[in-house]
Design a protein around this motif. Structure first.
Motif, short mmCIF file in Angstrom:
data_model
loop_
_atom_site.label_atom_id
_atom_site.label_comp_id
_atom_site.label_asym_id
_atom_site.label_seq_id
_atom_site.Cartn_x
_atom_site.Cartn_y
_atom_site.Cartn_z
N SER A 1 39.38 17.24 49.08
CA SER A 1 38.56 16.74 47.98
C SER A 1 39.22 17.09 46.65
O SER A 1 40.20 17.85 46.60
CB SER A 1 37.17 17.36 48.04
OG SER A 1 37.24 18.76 47.79
N GLY A 2 38.68 16.54 45.56
CA GLY A 2 39.26 16.82 44.25
C GLY A 2 39.26 18.29 43.91
O GLY A 2 40.25 18.83 43.41
N GLY A 3 38.15 18.97 44.17
CA GLY A 3 38.07 20.40 43.88
C GLY A 3 39.02 21.21 44.74
O GLY A 3 39.65 22.16 44.27
N MET A 4 39.15 20.82 46.03
CA MET A 4 40.07 21.53 46.92
C MET A 4 41.52 21.29 46.52
O MET A 4 42.36 22.19 46.62
CB MET A 4 39.83 21.11 48.37
CG MET A 4 38.56 21.68 48.97
SD MET A 4 38.64 23.49 49.05
CE MET A 4 37.04 23.86 49.77
N ARG A 5 41.84 20.08 46.07
CA ARG A 5 43.21 19.82 45.61
C ARG A 5 43.53 20.67 44.39
O ARG A 5 44.66 21.14 44.23
CB ARG A 5 43.39 18.33 45.30
CG ARG A 5 43.58 17.46 46.52
CD ARG A 5 44.11 16.09 46.15
NE ARG A 5 43.17 15.32 45.39
CZ ARG A 5 42.32 14.43 45.89
NH1 ARG A 5 42.28 14.22 47.21
NH2 ARG A 5 41.50 13.74 45.12
N GLN B 1 33.27 26.80 39.85
CA GLN B 1 34.02 27.53 40.87
C GLN B 1 35.48 27.69 40.48
O GLN B 1 36.08 28.77 40.66
CB GLN B 1 33.91 26.80 42.21
CG GLN B 1 32.50 26.78 42.79
CD GLN B 1 32.39 25.89 44.02
OE1 GLN B 1 33.32 25.15 44.35
NE2 GLN B 1 31.25 25.94 44.69
N ILE B 2 36.09 26.63 39.92
CA ILE B 2 37.49 26.69 39.52
C ILE B 2 37.68 27.69 38.38
O ILE B 2 38.61 28.49 38.38
CB ILE B 2 37.99 25.30 39.11
CG1 ILE B 2 37.98 24.34 40.31
CG2 ILE B 2 39.38 25.39 38.49
CD1 ILE B 2 38.88 24.74 41.44
N LEU B 3 36.76 27.67 37.42
CA LEU B 3 36.86 28.60 36.29
C LEU B 3 36.68 30.05 36.75
O LEU B 3 37.39 30.95 36.29
CB LEU B 3 35.83 28.24 35.22
CG LEU B 3 36.02 26.89 34.53
CD1 LEU B 3 34.88 26.63 33.56
CD2 LEU B 3 37.36 26.82 33.82
N ASP B 4 35.74 30.26 37.64
CA ASP B 4 35.54 31.61 38.18
C ASP B 4 36.77 32.07 38.96
O ASP B 4 37.14 33.26 38.92
CB ASP B 4 34.30 31.64 39.09
CG ASP B 4 33.00 31.52 38.31
OD1 ASP B 4 33.03 31.74 37.08
OD2 ASP B 4 31.97 31.20 38.91
N LEU B 5 37.40 31.14 39.66
CA LEU B 5 38.60 31.47 40.42
C LEU B 5 39.72 31.93 39.49
O LEU B 5 40.36 32.95 39.73
CB LEU B 5 39.04 30.25 41.23
CG LEU B 5 40.43 30.31 41.86
CD1 LEU B 5 40.51 31.46 42.86
CD2 LEU B 5 40.75 28.99 42.54
N ILE B 6 39.95 31.18 38.41
CA ILE B 6 41.00 31.55 37.46
C ILE B 6 40.70 32.92 36.84
O ILE B 6 41.59 33.76 36.70
CB ILE B 6 41.15 30.47 36.38
CG1 ILE B 6 41.68 29.17 37.00
CG2 ILE B 6 42.08 30.94 35.26
CD1 ILE B 6 41.75 28.01 36.03
N ALA B 7 39.43 33.14 36.47
CA ALA B 7 39.05 34.41 35.87
C ALA B 7 39.23 35.57 36.84
O ALA B 7 39.68 36.66 36.45
CB ALA B 7 37.60 34.35 35.39
N ARG B 8 38.92 35.34 38.11
CA ARG B 8 39.06 36.41 39.11
C ARG B 8 40.53 36.76 39.33
O ARG B 8 40.90 37.94 39.37
CB ARG B 8 38.41 35.98 40.42
CG ARG B 8 38.60 36.98 41.56
CD ARG B 8 37.81 36.60 42.79
NE ARG B 8 38.15 35.29 43.28
CZ ARG B 8 39.23 35.02 44.02
NH1 ARG B 8 40.08 36.00 44.34
NH2 ARG B 8 39.47 33.81 44.47
N VAL B 9 41.37 35.73 39.47
CA VAL B 9 42.80 35.98 39.68
C VAL B 9 43.39 36.66 38.45
O VAL B 9 44.23 37.57 38.57
CB VAL B 9 43.52 34.66 39.98
CG1 VAL B 9 45.03 34.88 40.04
CG2 VAL B 9 43.02 34.08 41.30
N GLN B 10 42.95 36.26 37.28
CA GLN B 10 43.45 36.89 36.06
C GLN B 10 43.09 38.36 36.02
O GLN B 10 43.92 39.21 35.67
CB GLN B 10 42.86 36.18 34.84
CG GLN B 10 43.31 36.78 33.51
CD GLN B 10 42.62 36.15 32.33
OE1 GLN B 10 41.43 35.85 32.37
NE2 GLN B 10 43.35 35.93 31.26
#
Length: 324
Positions: free
Chosen positions: A154-158, A190-199
């Motif tokens: 899906s778009g989010g998974m890509r 979810q994408i924004l939270d992912l970037i913040a977590r990895v950061q």
């Protein structure tokens, strides 16, 4: 501590049949380790051109100024030297993940290729690292899905795959160019939270390019507002949202829907159109669209000035909501 990324007087000029297009004009900013700089503005303001210039991806354009990554000047490096840094020290998430992923290779192969190129790892080791990267960005059943193709996501998974590809070599700087475009609000969060977590886990420096001020408010520490290829305002995110000094920034904020408005309230659009970069006006580029413009605005180009932590390129800025 010196910033991770320091850009000074960056200019990008594209030659065209109608004349040179100055897409970025004298831009300067810093990105600290572990910090997020949000670059905002309308389409055509120079946001993506700036990110491509930092990565050294422009061909056929005249790029001048200074781009320093962790003490190393990038603008004087050869292509082969830049290739060693791209993906390893700095990585980019592009706007459209479907066009950025190769349709004929599995996502696992594409992620593993980055690891093999930069670390010289064996195919099996790189494959395992790709599976780990997919798991880190929250893709379920990462081993199975590593063997699937981009069109099966899906778009989010890509977009998660693109982030995994960017982070598999553990770079110091991540540039995310409209990473949530065309995603619904749940996936966007979810994408924004992912970037913040990895950061937070890795201490990444992040440049987030977007036209969505809601995204900036959620994740950025500092905001740079661009218009017509130039910086018009820069401030910590809380200060900018609380008291925008430039009328363009105020217009962007006013155009956002408000929860306390009646249901039938129309959105407040900024009148007019962005300026032509072929023939820039002698004065302020925003003057034709600005309700506060005076003769000086049309005749003299403003420079970025004012408080060190909140400079504005406006002859009559409104600090603390009071016009000077």
């Amino acid at each position: 501590m010196p910033p991770l990324l320091s850009v000074r007087d960056l200019s990008v000029v594209f030659p065209t049949r109608r004349g040179p297009v100055r897409a970025v004009d004298g831009l300067s900013f810093d990105v600290p380790r572990g910090g997020t700089l949000g670059i905002v503005g309308e389409s055509g303001s120079g946001k993506s051109v700036t990110s491509m210039a930092v990565m050294g991806l422009h061909t056929g354009a005249e790029v001048s100024g200074s781009v320093v990554l962790d003490g190393q000047e990038l603008t004087r490096l050869r292509e082969r030297e830049l290739n060693r840094l791209r993906g390893r020290r700095m990585a980019m998430v592009f706007q459209d993940p479907l066009s950025s992923l190769h349709p004929y290779y599995t996502v696992g192969e594409q992620i593993a290729e980055h690891h093999r190129v930069h670390f010289g790892s064996r195919r099996r080791v790189a494959r395992e690292r790709a599976v780990e990267a997919l798991a880190e960005v929250g893709i379920p059943e990462p081993r199975r899905r590593a063997g699937e193709y981009p069109h099966q996501f899906s778009g989010g998974m890509r977009q998660r795959v693109m982030i995994a590809t960017a982070l598999v070599c553990e770079p110091d700087l991540l540039i995310a160019d409209e990473p949530t475009t065309a995603l619904d609000v749940t996936v966007q969060a979810q994408i924004l939270d992912l970037i913040a977590r990895v950061q937070q886990d890795r201490g990444l420096g992040v440049v987030l390019i977007t036209h969505d001020l809601g995204v900036v408010a959620r994740v950025a520490h500092e905001v740079l507002v661009m218009y017509g290829g130039r910086a018009v305002e820069q401030a910590p995110v809380d200060a900018l949202f609380a008291a925008p000094a430039h009328p363009y920034t105020q217009g962007l904020l006013d155009s956002l829907p408000r929860l306390d408005d009646p249901a039938d309230t129309p959105l407040r659009a900024i009148p007019g159109s962005p300026p032509s970069l072929l023939a820039p006006a002698p004065g302020c580029a925003f003057a034709p669209r600005c309700a506060r413009a005076r003769d000086r605005c049309r005749e003299e180009r403003p420079v970025l000035s004012g408080p060190a932590d909140h400079p504005t390129a406006c002859h009559f800025p409104a600090y603390e909501g009071v016009a000077s």
